[in-house]
Design a protein around this motif. Structure first.
Motif, short mmCIF file in Angstrom:
data_model
loop_
_atom_site.label_atom_id
_atom_site.label_comp_id
_atom_site.label_asym_id
_atom_site.label_seq_id
_atom_site.Cartn_x
_atom_site.Cartn_y
_atom_site.Cartn_z
N VAL A 1 0.85 -1.18 0.00
CA VAL A 1 0.00 0.00 0.00
C VAL A 1 0.89 1.24 0.00
O VAL A 1 1.84 1.32 0.79
CB VAL A 1 -0.92 0.03 1.23
N ALA A 2 0.60 2.18 -0.88
CA ALA A 2 1.28 3.47 -0.89
C ALA A 2 0.34 4.50 -0.30
O ALA A 2 -0.75 4.73 -0.84
CB ALA A 2 1.69 3.86 -2.30
N LEU A 3 0.74 5.10 0.80
CA LEU A 3 -0.07 6.13 1.46
C LEU A 3 0.59 7.48 1.21
O LEU A 3 1.62 7.80 1.79
CB LEU A 3 -0.16 5.85 2.96
N LEU A 4 -0.01 8.26 0.33
CA LEU A 4 0.57 9.53 -0.07
C LEU A 4 -0.07 10.65 0.75
O LEU A 4 -1.15 11.13 0.45
CB LEU A 4 0.35 9.76 -1.57
N GLY A 5 0.61 11.00 1.83
CA GLY A 5 0.09 11.99 2.77
C GLY A 5 -0.01 11.38 4.15
O GLY A 5 -0.61 10.33 4.32
N SER A 6 0.59 12.04 5.14
CA SER A 6 0.61 11.46 6.49
C SER A 6 0.15 12.46 7.53
O SER A 6 0.70 12.54 8.63
CB SER A 6 2.03 10.97 6.83
N GLY A 7 -0.89 13.22 7.17
CA GLY A 7 -1.50 14.13 8.13
C GLY A 7 -2.41 13.37 9.08
O GLY A 7 -2.26 12.16 9.29
N VAL A 8 -3.40 14.05 9.66
CA VAL A 8 -4.27 13.43 10.65
C VAL A 8 -5.01 12.24 10.07
O VAL A 8 -4.99 11.13 10.63
CB VAL A 8 -5.28 14.46 11.20
N MET A 9 -5.66 12.42 8.92
CA MET A 9 -6.44 11.32 8.34
C MET A 9 -5.52 10.25 7.76
O MET A 9 -5.82 9.05 7.83
CB MET A 9 -7.41 11.83 7.29
N GLY A 10 -4.41 10.66 7.17
CA GLY A 10 -3.47 9.67 6.65
C GLY A 10 -2.95 8.78 7.76
O GLY A 10 -2.89 7.55 7.61
N THR B 1 4.40 8.57 2.43
CA THR B 1 5.14 9.73 1.94
C THR B 1 4.49 11.02 2.45
O THR B 1 3.32 11.05 2.83
CB THR B 1 5.19 9.78 0.40
N ASP B 2 5.26 12.06 2.44
CA ASP B 2 4.80 13.39 2.82
C ASP B 2 5.82 14.38 2.27
O ASP B 2 6.99 14.05 2.13
CB ASP B 2 4.71 13.50 4.35
N ASP C 1 9.71 11.03 1.09
CA ASP C 1 9.00 12.00 0.27
C ASP C 1 9.01 11.64 -1.21
O ASP C 1 8.62 12.46 -2.05
CB ASP C 1 9.59 13.40 0.46
N ASP C 2 9.41 10.41 -1.55
CA ASP C 2 9.48 9.99 -2.95
C ASP C 2 8.17 9.30 -3.34
O ASP C 2 8.00 8.10 -3.14
CB ASP C 2 10.67 9.05 -3.16
N ASN C 3 7.24 10.07 -3.88
CA ASN C 3 5.93 9.52 -4.22
C ASN C 3 6.00 8.48 -5.33
O ASN C 3 5.30 7.46 -5.27
CB ASN C 3 4.99 10.65 -4.65
N VAL C 4 6.83 8.71 -6.31
CA VAL C 4 6.93 7.77 -7.43
C VAL C 4 7.45 6.42 -6.96
O VAL C 4 6.92 5.37 -7.33
CB VAL C 4 7.81 8.35 -8.55
N ALA C 5 8.46 6.42 -6.13
CA ALA C 5 9.00 5.17 -5.61
C ALA C 5 7.97 4.44 -4.76
O ALA C 5 7.86 3.21 -4.81
CB ALA C 5 10.26 5.44 -4.78
N ALA C 6 7.20 5.19 -3.98
CA ALA C 6 6.18 4.57 -3.14
C ALA C 6 5.09 3.91 -3.98
O ALA C 6 4.62 2.81 -3.67
CB ALA C 6 5.56 5.61 -2.21
#
Length: 276
Positions: free
Chosen positions: A3-12, A31-32, A57-62
Motif C-alpha cells: 500500500v502506498a499512502l501519499l500523505g501522512s496528516g491526521v487522516m493519513g 510519503t509526505d 518523500d518519494d511519491n513515485v518510488a512509493a
C-alpha cells in the motif's frame, strides 16, 4: 500486498493505523512533503504487526509496485500529485482517495484509462477506531475492489457503501458531523460552568454524556425519538429543556446546517466552469 499512502496528516495517520492491522498487507510506504514527518509517522506504526512501514518523500518510488495507492493529501494538491505519479500506477492497482470533494471522475481523467478508483469520506474519530467511512466506486471499480478497501479501512470504525452522488450529504453528516458534536459538547459544558460546576467537570460530563448517548443509540436498535421519550418524564426536567430547544427551532437549524454543508461539498466537487 503493498500500500502506498501519499500523505501522512491526521487522516493519513488514522487510516495507516488500520492498514498495518489489515490481513494481507505486507508493506506500507508512507510519503509526505515533509520527509522527516513521514518517517516519524512510519516509526510510530512499526512493530506489533508483520508489516513493513517505510517513510519518505518519494511519491513515485512509493507508488511503483503498489497494489493500493491512497491519496491522503489536501484536495487542492491532488491534481499535482496525480500528474507526478500517474505513470507509476500499475494497471491492476486501486487508487483510493480520501481527499474531500474530489470526484472519482476527476481522478480517473488524470490516470491511465481503466484504473480502478474508489472515493472515501472518512472522519476524524477514525483516529481512535470509532470513525465513519463511506466508500463509493468509480467507473471501473468492482465489488471486489470495494471489498478490499473495506478490509483496509475496517480498523477505522464503521464502513458503509454509498453511490458517489450521495457523498456530499455523507460529508455534511458524518464528515463535518464531529464539528457539530464538538459544538454541542462545548455548549453543554459552558452551560454547566455557568450553572456553577467546575469547568473541567462540566466538560467531562458533557463529553461522556454525548459519547454514551451515541453508543446507546447505535446499539439499542430503537428509534432516537423513542429513546428521547424514555428520558422524558411527564412535567420533568427533560421536557422543560426540550421545549426550549423546540421553541428555538434547534432541529430546523441542524437541517439547515446539513443542507449548507452539502451544498458546499457540491461546490467543491464541481470542476472549473461547470458541474461534474
Amino acid at each position: 500486498m503493498k500500500v502506498a499512502l501519499l500523505g501522512s496528516g491526521v487522516m493519513g495517520s488514522a487510516v495507516l493505523s488500520s492498514f498495518v492491522r489489515a490481513d494481507g498487507v505486507t508493506h506500507v510506504a508512507v510519503t509526505d512533503a515533509r520527509a522527516g514527518h513521514a518517517r516519524e509517522v512510519a516509526e510510530r506504526h512499526r512493530g506489533g504487526a508483520p508489516v513493513e512501514v517505510s517513510g519518505g518523500d518519494d511519491n513515485v518510488a512509493a507508488v511503483s509496485g503498489a497494489d493500493v495507492v491512497v491519496l491522503a493529501v489536501k484536495p487542492q494538491h491532488v491534481p499535482a500529485l496525480l500528474a507526478q505519479v500517474a505513470d507509476a500506477v500499475g494497471p491492476d492497482a486501486i487508487v483510493v482517495s480520501i481527499a474531500a470533494g474530489v470526484t472519482c471522475a476527476a481522478i480517473e481523467q488524470a490516470l491511465p484509462a481503466g484504473t480502478a478508483v474508489v472515493r472515501v469520506m472518512p472522519n476524524t474519530p477514525a483516529t481512535i477506531g470509532q470513525g465513519v467511512a463511506a466508500v463509493s466506486a468509480g467507473a471501473t471499480a468492482s465489488g471486489d475492489h470495494l471489498d478490499l478497501v473495506e478490509l483496509l479501512l475496517a480498523g477505522t470504525g464503521l464502513v458503509v457503501r454509498v453511490p458517489e452522488e450521495q457523498q456530499s450529504v455523507v460529508t455534511a453528516i458524518s464528515g463535518s458531523g464531529p464539528a457539530y458534536v464538538f459544538h454541542l459538547i462545548d455548549a453543554l459544558a459552558e452551560a454547566g460552568t455557568a450553572g456553577g460546576l467546575p469547568r473541567a467537570l462540566a466538560l467531562r460530563l458533557a463529553a461522556a454524556t454525548v459519547a454514551g448517548s451515541g453508543a446507546y443509540a447505535q446499539t439499542s436498535g430503537e428509534h432516537p425519538a423513542l429513546l428521547r421519550e424514555a428520558v422524558s418524564s411527564p412535567a420533568g426536567t427533560t421536557l422543560a429543556a426540550l421545549e426550549v430547544l423546540d421553541d428555538r427551532a434547534v432541529r430546523a437549524a441542524y437541517g439547515a446546517a446539513v443542507r449548507a454543508a452539502a451544498r458546499r461539498a457540491d461546490e467543491l466537487a464541481a470542476p472549473p466552469g461547470g458541474r461534474a
